[in-house]
Design a protein around this motif. Structure first.
Motif, PDB file in Angstrom:
ATOM      1  N   GLN A  66      10.480 -13.955  18.328  1.00 19.41           N
ATOM      2  CA  GLN A  66      10.864 -13.945  16.708  1.00 19.41           C
ATOM      3  C   GLN A  66       9.894 -12.674  16.179  1.00 19.41           C
ATOM      4  N   ALA A  69      12.172  -9.855  17.094  1.00 13.55           N
ATOM      5  CA  ALA A  69      13.577  -9.923  15.882  1.00 13.55           C
ATOM      6  C   ALA A  69      13.096  -9.593  14.683  1.00 13.55           C
ATOM      7  N   GLY A  70      11.934  -9.135  14.266  1.00 12.25           N
ATOM      8  CA  GLY A  70      11.384  -8.970  12.741  1.00 12.25           C
ATOM      9  C   GLY A  70      11.275 -10.072  12.061  1.00 12.25           C
ATOM     10  N   GLN A  71      10.975 -11.284  12.546  1.00 11.23           N
ATOM     11  CA  GLN A  71      10.766 -12.599  11.725  1.00 11.23           C
ATOM     12  C   GLN A  71       9.343 -13.113  12.050  1.00 11.23           C
ATOM     13  N   GLU A  73       7.259 -14.443  10.037  1.00 11.86           N
ATOM     14  CA  GLU A  73       7.026 -15.700   9.527  1.00 11.86           C
ATOM     15  C   GLU A  73       7.729 -17.058  10.417  1.00 11.86           C
ATOM     16  N   ALA A  74       8.792 -16.766  10.732  1.00 13.96           N
ATOM     17  CA  ALA A  74       9.362 -17.787  11.818  1.00 13.96           C
ATOM     18  C   ALA A  74       8.674 -17.907  12.945  1.00 13.96           C
ATOM     19  N   LYS A  77       5.670 -20.152  12.118  1.00 18.47           N
ATOM     20  CA  LYS A  77       6.258 -21.416  12.013  1.00 18.47           C
ATOM     21  C   LYS A  77       6.210 -22.347  13.647  1.00 18.47           C
ATOM     22  N   ALA A 122       1.448 -13.385  13.349  1.00 18.56           N
ATOM     23  CA  ALA A 122       2.484 -14.105  12.765  1.00 18.56           C
ATOM     24  C   ALA A 122       1.749 -15.236  11.949  1.00 18.56           C
ATOM     25  N   ARG A 125       0.795 -13.900   8.453  1.00 20.08           N
ATOM     26  CA  ARG A 125       1.655 -13.374   7.619  1.00 20.08           C
ATOM     27  C   ARG A 125       2.278 -14.707   6.890  1.00 20.08           C
ATOM     28  N   GLU A 129       2.140 -15.937   2.761  1.00 20.76           N
ATOM     29  CA  GLU A 129       3.572 -16.041   1.714  1.00 20.76           C
ATOM     30  C   GLU A 129       3.068 -17.194   0.686  1.00 20.76           C
TER      31      GLU A 129
END
Length: 443
Positions: A66, A69-71, A73-74, A77, A122, A125, A129
Motif C-alpha cells: 500500500q 502504491a502511494g497509499q 494512510e491505507a 489502517k 504509515a 501519516r 489526518e
C-alpha cells in the motif's frame, strides 16, 4: 537512604545544544521518496515469515504494498487493524529480533526491509489526518473496568469501546501510557508522542480515564466486579528486585525505572543531575536505556554489568551495540557482592561468576568499579496481586485469551505469567482479551 547529594552528581554537564542533539529522535522519519525506495525492497512473500514473527500479526507485505502504491494512510489502517498502538511499536519494538529478523532479505543479504521505519511512516501519516479511523458500534449497555492505562489496557479499552461497550480505565499515575510514557528512553519517543498516541486512541469515544486510582488502595477487585460486567487487569509491574548485597541502601543507589521515569518527565534535562561514574547492574532493555541516557546526560564513565554471558542478556544485540557506540562499557559474567561508601556509594564490588553444581555462584576473583551513582535494573515484580488470583512465578496466571482464576476477570501485559515484557506483546494480549470479553458479554 536512596538519594544523597555528592560532588560527583551534578546537573548541567552539557550545553543546551548537546542536550537537544542527544535526546532528539534517534529514528528520523522517512520522506515519501525514501519510503518508496524502502518499500521496493520487499519481496511480498506469500507466506511471509515477518507476519508470523509479529506478536500482533500485522499483514506486513500488504501495508508495504500500500505504501508502494502511494497509499500510506491505507497502510496505516492495515497496521491499526491489528495493533492500535502501531505508532509506538514502530518506534520501540525490537524489530531486529522480530519482523526484520525474520525477513527473507535479512536471511539472504544481512539487510532486511526496514519494516519498523515503514510502519512509522504509515501510522504517523494516518494519525496526522486527525479524527479517528474507527467508529463505535451501537452501545451494548455493558460496562468494563480496565486497570492500568499502559499498552495492554489501552489496546483492550479501545477494542471494547469499538464494540460499543462503555469502558472506564483506572490509572495509578498522573499520565496514561504506562511504560510508553514512563519507562522507555526519551530519545526513542521524543516530542510527546506517547501522550499524542493516547489522545488519538481515546478519540474513538466511550472510554473514561480516572487517574490516581491504585488497585488495593483506591479500588479493589471485588468492588470492580460488583460495579462492572467484566474487569481487565493490565497494571504492569510495580515492584523492583533488590540487589540483596550489603550497602544496597546507600545513598545514590536507585532503581533504573525511577531514573528513566524522572528523565522522561523532566521539563529541563539540564536540571537533571547525573554522576561522573555511573554503574548499571542488569542486562535488559531497562539497563540499556538507563546506561545510554546517563551517557547522553554527560556522565563520563558508564558501565553495565551483567552476571551471565552476553548471549543471555535479554537486551537485543542491536541495543547492546547501540550502548557500546554511545560509550557504555559492558562487563559480563560478574555479579555484585557489596556496595561501598561512607553514606553514599563510592565503589561497587563484583565477583566474576562461575557455574557451580547449584547454578551461578561468585568466584574467587573480585574487582571494584568507582561509582557515584548506581542503578539497579535486575527485573521487576508484581506489587501485590488481588486476593483470589492464582499467581505463577510472581505474576498473574492466565489461560487462553487472558482468563484469570476469577470469573469475568481477564489480565494481560507485563503483570501476567509467560509474557515477553514487550509493548507489542502487551498490545496483542489486551486486544485478544477484549475479543474474549466481548464474546462472553454478548453471550
Amino acid at each position: 537512604m536512596t538519594s544523597m547529594t555528592t560532588p560527583g552528581i551534578v546537573p548541567g554537564r552539557l550545553s543546551a545544544e548537546d542536550y537537544a542533539r542527544n535526546f532528539d529522535d534517534i529514528y528520523p522519519d522517512f520522506d515519501p521518496h525514501e519510503a518508496m525506495v524502502a518499500a521496493d525492497r520487499c519481496y511480498f512473500c506469500h507466506d511471509a515469515p515477518c507476519i508470523t514473527a509479529c506478536p500482533t500479526e500485522i499483514d506486513i507485505p500488504l501495508f508495504i504494498r500500500q505504501i508502494q502504491a502511494g497509499q500510506p494512510e491505507a497502510a496505516g489502517k492495515t497496521i491499526f487493524d491489528q495493533n492500535i498502538l502501531g505508532g509506538m511499536c514502530a518506534r520501540v519494538c525490537p524489530t531486529e529480533t522480530l519482523c526484520e529478523g525474520a525477513c527473507v532479505r535479512e536471511m539472504a543479504e544481512g539487510q532486511p526491509v526496514e519494516i519498523g521505519r515503514l510502519q512509522r511512516y504509515a501510522t504517523d501519516r494516518l494519525m496526522a489526518e486527525g479524527g479517528h479511523p474507527y467508529a463505535r458500534a451501537e452501545g451494548t449497555g455493558k460496562r468494563v473496568a480496565v486497570v492500568g492505562a499502559g499498552p495492554a489496557g489501552l489496546a483492550c479499552a479501545h477494542a471494547l469501546a469499538r464494540e460499543g461497550h462503555d469502558v472506564v480505565i483506572f490509572e495509578a499515575r498522573e499520565k496514561p501510557g504506562g511504560l510508553n510514557e514512563y519507562g522507555i528512553a526519551a530519545y526513542k519517543t521524543p516530542h510527546g508522542f506517547a501522550q499524542e498516541e493516547v489522545e488519538w486512541i481515546l478519540g474513538i469515544g466511550g472510554i473514561t480515564l480516572r487517574h490516581g486510582m491504585t488497585l488495593g488502595r483506591d479500588i479493589t477487585l471485588d468492588g470492580l466486579r460488583g460495579e462492572f460486567d467484566a474487569v481487565f487487569l493490565g497494571m504492569g509491574l510495580g515492584g523492583v528486585n533488590a540487589l540483596g548485597v550489603s550497602g544496597d541502601d546507600r545513598g545514590n543507589v536507585r532503581d533504573a525505572v525511577d531514573f528513566i521515569a524522572e528523565l522522561r518527565q523532566a521539563g529541563d534535562l539540564a536540571a537533571l543531575p547525573v554522576g561522573r561514574h555511573v554503574v548499571v547492574i542488569g542486562g535488559g532493555m531497562t539497563a540499556v536505556d538507563a546506561a545510554v541516557q546517563s551517557k547522553l546526560l554527560g556522565a563520563e564513565h558508564v558501565t553495565m554489568v551483567y552476571r551471565r554471558g552476553r548471549e543471555r542478556m535479554s537486551a537485543s544485540d542491536y541495543e547492546l551495540d547501540h550502548a557500546a557506540t554511545a560509550g557504555v562499557k559492558i562487563i559480563t559474567g560478574a555479579m555484585p557482592m557489596a556496595v561501598h561508601g561512607n553514606g553514599a556509594v563510592r565503589e561497587v564490588e563484583f565477583a566474576y561468576s562461575v557455574e557451580g553444581p547449584n547454578g551461578l555462584a561468585p568466584g574467587d576473583e573480585r574487582f571494584r568499579l568507582p561509582a557515584d551513582q548506581l542503578f539497579r535494573a535486575i527485573g521487576q515484580t508484581l506489587d501485590g496481586a488481588p486476593e483470589g488470583l492464582v499467581v505463577e512465578g510472581g505474576k498473574i496466571a492466565v489461560e487462553g485469551a487472558g482468563k484469570t482464576s476469577v470469573p469475568m476477570v481477564w489480565a494481560g501485559g507485563d503483570c501476567t505469567a509467560g509474557g515477553e515484557d514487550l509493548t507489542v506483546t502487551a498490545v496483542a494480549q489486551g486486544r485478544d482479551a477484549a475479543a474474549d470479553i466481548h464474546a462472553r458479554l454478548m453471550g
